[in-house]
Design an enzyme around this catalytic site. Structure first.
Site, PDB file in Angstrom:
ATOM      1  N   HIS A  17    -116.713 -52.163 -50.341  1.00 19.53           N
ATOM      2  CA  HIS A  17    -115.337 -51.759 -50.024  1.00 19.53           C
ATOM      3  C   HIS A  17    -115.327 -50.414 -49.313  1.00 19.53           C
ATOM      4  O   HIS A  17    -114.647 -50.238 -48.293  1.00 19.53           O
ATOM      5  CB  HIS A  17    -114.496 -51.612 -51.306  1.00 19.53           C
ATOM      6  CG  HIS A  17    -114.259 -52.858 -52.066  1.00 19.53           C
ATOM      7  ND1 HIS A  17    -114.533 -52.966 -53.409  1.00 19.53           N
ATOM      8  CD2 HIS A  17    -113.758 -54.066 -51.692  1.00 19.53           C
ATOM      9  CE1 HIS A  17    -114.198 -54.164 -53.835  1.00 19.53           C
ATOM     10  NE2 HIS A  17    -113.730 -54.858 -52.810  1.00 19.53           N
ATOM     11  N   LYS A  41    -104.256 -61.978 -64.914  1.00 20.42           N
ATOM     12  CA  LYS A  41    -105.668 -61.678 -64.755  1.00 20.42           C
ATOM     13  C   LYS A  41    -106.108 -60.610 -65.761  1.00 20.42           C
ATOM     14  O   LYS A  41    -105.386 -59.663 -66.029  1.00 20.42           O
ATOM     15  CB  LYS A  41    -105.920 -61.186 -63.318  1.00 20.42           C
ATOM     16  CG  LYS A  41    -107.355 -61.212 -62.898  1.00 20.42           C
ATOM     17  CD  LYS A  41    -107.475 -60.954 -61.399  1.00 20.42           C
ATOM     18  CE  LYS A  41    -108.919 -60.918 -60.988  1.00 20.42           C
ATOM     19  NZ  LYS A  41    -109.076 -60.584 -59.580  1.00 20.42           N
TER      20      LYS A  41
END
Length: 151
Positions: A17, A41
């Site tokens: 990232h 989640k």
């Protein structure tokens, strides 16, 4: 002004990232790293920790900001007047998945998705692999920015 949203869960942010964001800086005037929140989640790191990791990683980078959001990424783009969504591609499977999302986003809005290939040296890293390494007591420090290593 060219503004891009780089969406993800960043649970946690990885060197992949970080590299992708750094390499995209010359392409955009502003990059908004948008941490998506999905109530269904289960995350390893809290939203506050994930945001802090990213802010510390890009401290001093005036082109980079970090926000959190819920809902559709294209709705966020419209709210903050971003013209682009930035995504990284590690492998052919990523491409097929991301292509479908990009086509859907373009069909629903005028937001264009920009893909960057991950660097060869970070292409194997994913947040899910990092989480597995952490869960099993492995040395994850070579996979994440310093801000995550210090946690």
């Amino acid at each position: 002004m060219r503004k891009a949203v780089f969406p993800g869960s960043f649970d946690p942010i990885t060197l992949g990232h970080q590299d992708l964001i750094k390499r995209s800086m010359p392409l955009f005037d502003e990059i908004v790293i948008a941490i998506g929140v999905n109530a269904d989640k289960k995350y390893m790191f809290s939203l506050e920790d994930r945001k802090r990791f990213i802010e510390e990683t890009f401290k001093g980078e005036v082109k980079v900001s970090v926000i959190t959001y819920e809902g559709l990424t294209i709705d966020l783009c419209h709210q903050i007047k971003a013209e682009f969504i930035l995504r990284g591609l590690r492998n052919p499977a990523d491409f097929e998945f991301e292509k479908a999302i990009a086509h859907t986003n373009r069909a629903l809005s005028n937001i264009e998705t920009i893909f960057l290939l991950t660097a060869a040296e970070t292409s194997f890293i994913s947040s899910s692999i990092v989480r597995d390494v952490i869960r099993n007591g492995g040395d994850y420090q070579k996979l994440v920015p310093e801000a995550v290593r210090l946690q």
